[in-house]
Write a protein that holds these residues in place. Structure first.
Motif, PDB file in Angstrom:
ATOM      1  N   TRP A 259      -9.143  -1.458  -6.873  1.00  0.00           N
ATOM      2  CA  TRP A 259      -7.776  -2.701  -6.198  1.00  0.00           C
ATOM      3  C   TRP A 259      -6.816  -3.894  -6.474  1.00  0.00           C
ATOM      4  O   TRP A 259      -5.629  -3.069  -5.770  1.00  0.00           O
ATOM      5  N   VAL A 260      -6.720  -3.630  -8.228  1.00  0.00           N
ATOM      6  CA  VAL A 260      -5.551  -4.047  -8.743  1.00  0.00           C
ATOM      7  C   VAL A 260      -4.071  -2.911  -8.489  1.00  0.00           C
ATOM      8  O   VAL A 260      -2.741  -3.063  -7.544  1.00  0.00           O
ATOM      9  N   PHE A 261      -4.878  -1.871  -8.520  1.00  0.00           N
ATOM     10  CA  PHE A 261      -3.612  -0.445  -7.888  1.00  0.00           C
ATOM     11  C   PHE A 261      -3.189  -0.635  -7.099  1.00  0.00           C
ATOM     12  O   PHE A 261      -1.886  -0.173  -6.645  1.00  0.00           O
ATOM     13  N   VAL A 262      -4.453  -0.220  -6.246  1.00  0.00           N
ATOM     14  CA  VAL A 262      -4.054   0.386  -4.616  1.00  0.00           C
ATOM     15  C   VAL A 262      -3.321  -1.185  -4.123  1.00  0.00           C
ATOM     16  O   VAL A 262      -2.309  -0.736  -2.849  1.00  0.00           O
ATOM     17  N   ASN A 263      -3.387  -2.733  -4.080  1.00  0.00           N
ATOM     18  CA  ASN A 263      -3.034  -3.386  -3.737  1.00  0.00           C
ATOM     19  C   ASN A 263      -1.188  -3.721  -4.571  1.00  0.00           C
ATOM     20  O   ASN A 263      -0.647  -3.929  -3.193  1.00  0.00           O
ATOM     21  N   GLU A 264      -0.944  -2.815  -5.483  1.00  0.00           N
ATOM     22  CA  GLU A 264       0.375  -2.715  -5.335  1.00  0.00           C
ATOM     23  C   GLU A 264       0.515  -1.053  -4.963  1.00  0.00           C
ATOM     24  O   GLU A 264       1.507  -1.420  -4.554  1.00  0.00           O
ATOM     25  N   PHE A 265       0.527   0.153  -5.480  1.00  0.00           N
ATOM     26  CA  PHE A 265       0.682   1.295  -4.633  1.00  0.00           C
ATOM     27  C   PHE A 265       1.051   1.413  -3.348  1.00  0.00           C
ATOM     28  O   PHE A 265       1.942   1.980  -2.722  1.00  0.00           O
ATOM     29  N   ILE A 266       0.037   0.595  -1.806  1.00  0.00           N
ATOM     30  CA  ILE A 266       0.386   0.546  -0.569  1.00  0.00           C
ATOM     31  C   ILE A 266       1.404  -0.471  -0.597  1.00  0.00           C
ATOM     32  O   ILE A 266       1.151  -1.114   0.886  1.00  0.00           O
ATOM     33  N   ASN A 267       1.619  -1.080  -1.941  1.00  0.00           N
ATOM     34  CA  ASN A 267       2.112  -2.928  -1.663  1.00  0.00           C
ATOM     35  C   ASN A 267       1.886  -3.773   0.178  1.00  0.00           C
ATOM     36  O   ASN A 267       2.618  -4.266   0.279  1.00  0.00           O
ATOM     37  N   VAL A 268       0.838  -3.675  -0.216  1.00  0.00           N
ATOM     38  CA  VAL A 268      -0.636  -4.545   0.023  1.00  0.00           C
ATOM     39  C   VAL A 268       0.309  -5.339   0.684  1.00  0.00           C
ATOM     40  O   VAL A 268       0.176  -6.209   1.885  1.00  0.00           O
ATOM     41  N   LYS A 269       0.791  -6.577  -0.061  1.00  0.00           N
ATOM     42  CA  LYS A 269       1.331  -7.732  -0.385  1.00  0.00           C
ATOM     43  C   LYS A 269       2.545  -8.000   0.622  1.00  0.00           C
ATOM     44  O   LYS A 269       2.654  -8.891   1.937  1.00  0.00           O
ATOM     45  N   LYS A 270       2.990  -7.185   1.256  1.00  0.00           N
ATOM     46  CA  LYS A 270       3.886  -6.873   1.892  1.00  0.00           C
ATOM     47  C   LYS A 270       4.252  -5.581   3.031  1.00  0.00           C
ATOM     48  O   LYS A 270       4.280  -6.411   4.177  1.00  0.00           O
ATOM     49  N   SER A 273      -0.106  -7.742   4.816  1.00  0.00           N
ATOM     50  CA  SER A 273      -0.866  -9.293   4.417  1.00  0.00           C
ATOM     51  C   SER A 273      -1.902  -9.671   4.816  1.00  0.00           C
ATOM     52  O   SER A 273      -2.252 -10.270   4.199  1.00  0.00           O
ATOM     53  N   ILE A 274      -2.055  -8.696   6.231  1.00  0.00           N
ATOM     54  CA  ILE A 274      -3.035  -9.384   6.254  1.00  0.00           C
ATOM     55  C   ILE A 274      -4.540  -9.587   5.702  1.00  0.00           C
ATOM     56  O   ILE A 274      -5.784  -9.889   5.723  1.00  0.00           O
ATOM     57  N   TYR A 275      -4.253  -8.395   5.188  1.00  0.00           N
ATOM     58  CA  TYR A 275      -5.563  -7.570   4.335  1.00  0.00           C
ATOM     59  C   TYR A 275      -5.140  -8.102   2.533  1.00  0.00           C
ATOM     60  O   TYR A 275      -6.175  -8.464   1.283  1.00  0.00           O
ATOM     61  N   SER A 327      -7.873   0.989   8.606  1.00  0.00           N
ATOM     62  CA  SER A 327      -7.205   0.358   9.742  1.00  0.00           C
ATOM     63  C   SER A 327      -5.647  -0.017   9.105  1.00  0.00           C
ATOM     64  O   SER A 327      -5.292   0.086  10.486  1.00  0.00           O
ATOM     65  N   ILE A 328      -5.779   1.284   8.184  1.00  0.00           N
ATOM     66  CA  ILE A 328      -3.900   1.244   7.661  1.00  0.00           C
ATOM     67  C   ILE A 328      -3.684   2.590   7.887  1.00  0.00           C
ATOM     68  O   ILE A 328      -2.348   3.079   8.152  1.00  0.00           O
ATOM     69  N   HIS A 329      -4.396   3.982   8.753  1.00  0.00           N
ATOM     70  CA  HIS A 329      -4.501   5.016   8.905  1.00  0.00           C
ATOM     71  C   HIS A 329      -2.807   5.605  10.059  1.00  0.00           C
ATOM     72  O   HIS A 329      -2.653   6.214   9.853  1.00  0.00           O
ATOM     73  N   GLY A 330      -2.638   4.512  10.345  1.00  0.00           N
ATOM     74  CA  GLY A 330      -1.425   4.759  11.845  1.00  0.00           C
ATOM     75  C   GLY A 330      -0.496   4.056  10.920  1.00  0.00           C
ATOM     76  O   GLY A 330       0.696   4.204  11.812  1.00  0.00           O
ATOM     77  N   SER A 331      -0.306   3.571  10.453  1.00  0.00           N
ATOM     78  CA  SER A 331       1.193   2.473   9.439  1.00  0.00           C
ATOM     79  C   SER A 331       2.254   3.992   9.079  1.00  0.00           C
ATOM     80  O   SER A 331       1.344   5.129   8.777  1.00  0.00           O
ATOM     81  N   LYS A 332       3.665   3.323   9.556  1.00  0.00           N
ATOM     82  CA  LYS A 332       4.229   4.597   9.202  1.00  0.00           C
ATOM     83  C   LYS A 332       4.994   4.210   7.548  1.00  0.00           C
ATOM     84  O   LYS A 332       5.618   5.359   7.246  1.00  0.00           O
ATOM     85  N   TYR A 333       3.622   3.513   6.952  1.00  0.00           N
ATOM     86  CA  TYR A 333       4.264   3.946   5.425  1.00  0.00           C
ATOM     87  C   TYR A 333       4.047   4.740   4.060  1.00  0.00           C
ATOM     88  O   TYR A 333       2.874   5.054   4.811  1.00  0.00           O
TER      89      TYR A 333
END
Length: 829
Positions: A259-270, A273-275, A327-333
């Motif tokens: 989860w630490v890696f995923v949080n940085e890998f897909i830049n969850v905070k930016k 942010s809801i997750y 939840s995030i599969h439709g994101s353009k990131y």
């Protein structure tokens, strides 16, 4: 290569082993090489509920073995019996798989004699196993046309699911199976570390946290994979496999790193942010479960409770990953697609593996392939992220100057805040120090209260004990009837043992509180050991034990040290040796190890041929109120303090006590001390009790004590020895008698109402009359000498006699001070 060499070495060792003769009704193992389902049916089983049976007891008693129970209980130890044979014309090596058990012991027996002992199982270290790889195999090397009888003992300590699942394979098949498995495992492990090191290199060159977190994730995966594939237990922790169970919790640490890696890998905070908040909480929750599971395993050893809990949490994490992916599969990131593709296969494989995971085998079959795919996809995603990062980096260059200014301002603010924090913490430390000082004073006060309480209890207990022991000695000297003599001996033994218990408790308290100070005085070593011989020879003879003392003739006659504490140490060790030696011999040996510059190093050894001590109890016996076995106190008596006191006293001499022991063979306690040699030593003269009694006749003694029973006891002994004794019950009355009568000796109680023994002695010593103030005064008290020594010296008392006293101690003391000339007495004042 290490596995190949180990297996080849094993084959060479087996080919050099000698097999033994045939046993009736044996089975031919080669019949079960391809189909071993019937092999277990030939096994006969004996249940050992206590786990205490040994192979020797089984061979001696020949108990009845029965068929294999349908269900083996975790609370029992089981013995299996199997007769095997080799009907071939060549030597044959077989590998017998016993089942997934923590401890497997196989005894090869021929003609009721153990000819070989092999060990296997999850918990035995590698150096004890003949088969170093594979956890549950026993090697069976059979000579041509030979048979053997196998006794197989299984026990579970961690996994709690013992089983007899006998399977047989040839040595060659076993080697190939092990090689196939381990080569594949090492290939996967190598891939983990190669990619891990590569990502650390990328982090060092780019400082992108994603590479660092990915390296951390790969490291956790590698460690987890080491555990799941048995590489950890069979190669890294091979000599301490019991520590492997702590790695059951590594999936939780892997989830944290994931989860630490995923949080940085897909830049969850930016980007999402809801997750961000719930992912952060999930990281803390998984980390807490990792720590909790380690604690539970360490203190309870309940791996199945931990395993089931971790399985549920891991499955919950898997569903959360699936939910996040949906939840995030439709994101353009762009990183989202790498995350979804890389995670999907791994989650599916992990769910299947976790559902089927058996902690006894610690194997992962599907997940390693899923992880391999995930690693490839994530690596591609990181490469793409690097390109995106470089683009963003170029945009950030325009803002760098402004950011530097902000950083400078922030640094100044942080400095000011840090100074405030340091000042605040300094004040808190000062407050804590004040609290600590108050706590120390409180502890010291409690220690003083404890010491005072023990001193009072000592006096209160020893005073009636003096009357009891004294009365017993008087009755024994009055030629009692045979029936009465037995009762009196019983009373004497019980009272002396009670006194030993009281002394042990008081001595332990003094040592614990640091109130014991070693003396440095001259003493005669051989006279000291002669006293020990007189004390223990009769006791040993009554127990049917021979007691002897052997002293190196090169040891000097007179030494300087603390004879009282040395006597106490040897008393404890010899008393223990005699107590735990039903028959045989107890010896005290004193050796000269070294001698130089007026100092000698002596080794004291107490050996016995008694019941001995098992290896797992050797350290336990020196603990306070602890004995080697639960029934020792009931069977042999004692407080369990003797050896604890002995250990602490020897430590005061800057030494340590060592012990060697074998069960039913005896024990050897030994320690070494440095002492000074006394030059121009005068030889000691042994005193004869008959001569002492003759010497004290007609001597006048005043006994001062407020206890009527103590007065009666002392007077009877003194009158019996032909002395002129007078008794008084108060200090004031003693002063009157001193002025009216010339006494050769005063026996003075210390604790008396109105005027205690200290005041009386100080008054006598202050008189102008030399004849009165120089009367020898011996303190007789139920207190300990260490507690009163300072006050005795201050008021000018000559010596100290502890209650309850042995009649011979009293006689020796009286004789010594009624034969001193006045010049010597004055010199002692």
């Amino acid at each position: 290569m290490r596995s190949v060499k180990s297996c080849l070495s094993l084959l060479i060792v087996f080919l050099g082993t000698v097999a033994y003769g045939a046993t009736p009704k044996a089975i031919d193992l080669r019949d079960f090489l391809k189909d071993s389902t019937e092999l277990t049916s030939h096994l006969r089983v004996l249940t050992d509920p206590t786990g205490s049976l040994t192979i020797g007891e089984i061979l001696d008693s020949a108990p009845q073995f029965g068929p294999v129970p349908e269900q083996l209980s975790k609370d029992n130890v089981y013995w299996g019996k199997l007769d095997v044979e080799n009907n071939l014309d060549i030597i044959k090596l077989y590998l017998l798989y016993v089942g997934k058990n923590d401890f497997i012991d196989c005894y090869f027996v021929q003609n009721d004699t153990i000819v070989q002992h092999e060990q296997s199982g999850y918990m035995y270290p590698q150096y004890l196993k003949s088969v170093p790889k594979g956890s549950y195999f026993i090697p069976i090397l059979m000579n041509a046309h030979a048979s053997q009888q196998l006794y197989i003992r299984i026990q579970d300590e961690i996994h709690n699911d013992p089983e007899f699942d006998l399977r047989i394979s040839s040595g060659t098949d076993w080697v190939y199976n092990i090689l196939d498995k381990h080569i594949l495992d090492f290939i996967f492990q190598g891939l983990f570390w190669i990619i891990l090191i590569y990502n650390l290199f990328l982090y060092g060159s780019t400082r992108a946290k994603a590479y660092l977190y990915y390296s951390f994730y790969l490291f956790c995966l590698a460690v987890n994979y080491l555990f799941l594939t048995d590489i950890l237990r069979e190669y890294i922790l091979s000599d301490m496999p019991w520590n492997t169970i702590y790695f059951i919790s590594t999936p939780m640490l892997t989830l944290v790193s994931y989860w630490v890696f995923v949080n940085e890998f897909i830049n969850v905070k930016k980007q999402f942010s809801i997750y961000y908040l719930w992912i952060k909480r999930l990281i803390w929750l998984d980390g807490a479960m990792f720590v909790i599971s380690l604690v539970v395993i360490h203190f309870t050893r309940e791996i199945y409770l931990v395993t089931d809990t971790l399985r549920v949490i891991a499955l919950a994490n898997a569903f959360l990953v699936i939910g996040l992916s949906i939840s995030i599969h439709g994101s353009k990131y762009e990183m989202v697609k790498y995350f979804i593709y890389g995670t999907a296969i791994t989650v599916i494989a992990a769910v299947i593996d976790l559902a089927l995971w058996d902690p006894s085998t610690s194997q992962a079959s599907l997940m390693k392939y899923g992880l391999l795919i995930e690693i490839v996809v994530f690596s591609l995603g990181l490469a793409q992220r690097k390109k995106i990062g470089e683009k963003e980096k170029r945009k950030a260059l325009n803002k760098q100057i402004d950011q530097l200014r902000v950083n400078e301002s922030l640094a100044q603010w942080q400095k000011e805040e840090l100074e405030k924090i340091i000042d605040h913490r300094t004040q808190k430390i000062k407050k804590k120090n004040k609290k600590l000082k108050r706590a120390i004073k409180k502890a010291e006060s409690a220690a003083r209260v404890k010491s005072d309480f023990l001193s009072v209890m000592s006096h209160e207990i020893r005073t009636p004990m003096n009357a009891v022991i004294g009365t017993i000695h008087l009755l024994l000297d009055e030629n009692p009837k045979k029936a009465q003599l037995e009762h009196l001996k019983t009373l004497k033994f019980s009272s002396e043992n009670l006194l030993i218990l009281i002394n042990d408790i008081l001595d332990y308290s003094k040592v614990e509180s640091g109130n014991v100070i070693l003396e440095h005085i001259d003493f005669h070593l051989r006279e000291l050991t002669k006293g020990l011989g007189n004390t223990f020879e009769k006791k040993a003879e009554e127990s049917g034990v021979k007691f002897s003392i052997l002293i190196d003739h090169n040891i000097p006659s007179m030494l300087k040290g603390d004879p009282a504490r040395l006597t106490q140490i040897l008393n404890n060790l010899i008393s223990n040796a005699i107590k735990f030696t039903p028959s045989g011999e107890v010896k005290l040996l004193i050796h000269l190890l070294a001698k130089s510059n007026g100092r000698v190093k002596l080794e004291f050894v107490v050996e016995d041929t008694g019941i001995g001590i098992s290896k797992d109890k050797l350290k336990l016996i020196f603990e306070s109120f602890t004995q080697a076995h639960a029934d020792t106190t009931r069977k042999y008596g004692g407080t369990g303090l003797g050896l604890a006191i002995t250990k602490k006293l020897i430590k005061l001499f800057d030494s340590q006590i060592l012990v060697k022991s074998k069960v039913n063979k005896g024990s050897k306690f030994y320690f070494s001390l440095y002492m000074e040699e006394v030059a121009h030593a005068n030889s000691a003269i042994e005193k004869d009790d008959a001569l002492m009694k003759e010497g004290v006749k007609g001597k006048r003694v005043l006994v001062v004590d407020d206890n009527e029973i103590n007065l009666m006891m002392a007077k009877k002994f003194l009158d019996k020895w032909g002395m002129i004794s007078e008794v008084v019950t108060s200090g004031k009355e003693a002063l009157i008698r001193v002025f009216d009568t010339d006494y050769d000796l005063i026996l003075m109680d210390l604790q008396m109402p109105e005027m205690d023994g200290y005041e009386v002695t100080a008054t006598i010593r202050s008189l102008d009359n030399d004849g009165l103030k120089n009367i020898p005064i011996v303190a007789v008290s139920a207190d300990t000498y260490e507690n009163v020594k300072t006050k005795l010296d201050e008021v000018g008392m000559n010596d100290f006699l502890s209650k309850p006293f042995n009649p011979m101690e009293l006689l020796t003391m009286v004789h010594a001070y009624t034969h001193l000339d006045q010049s010597k007495i004055q010199s002692e004042q």
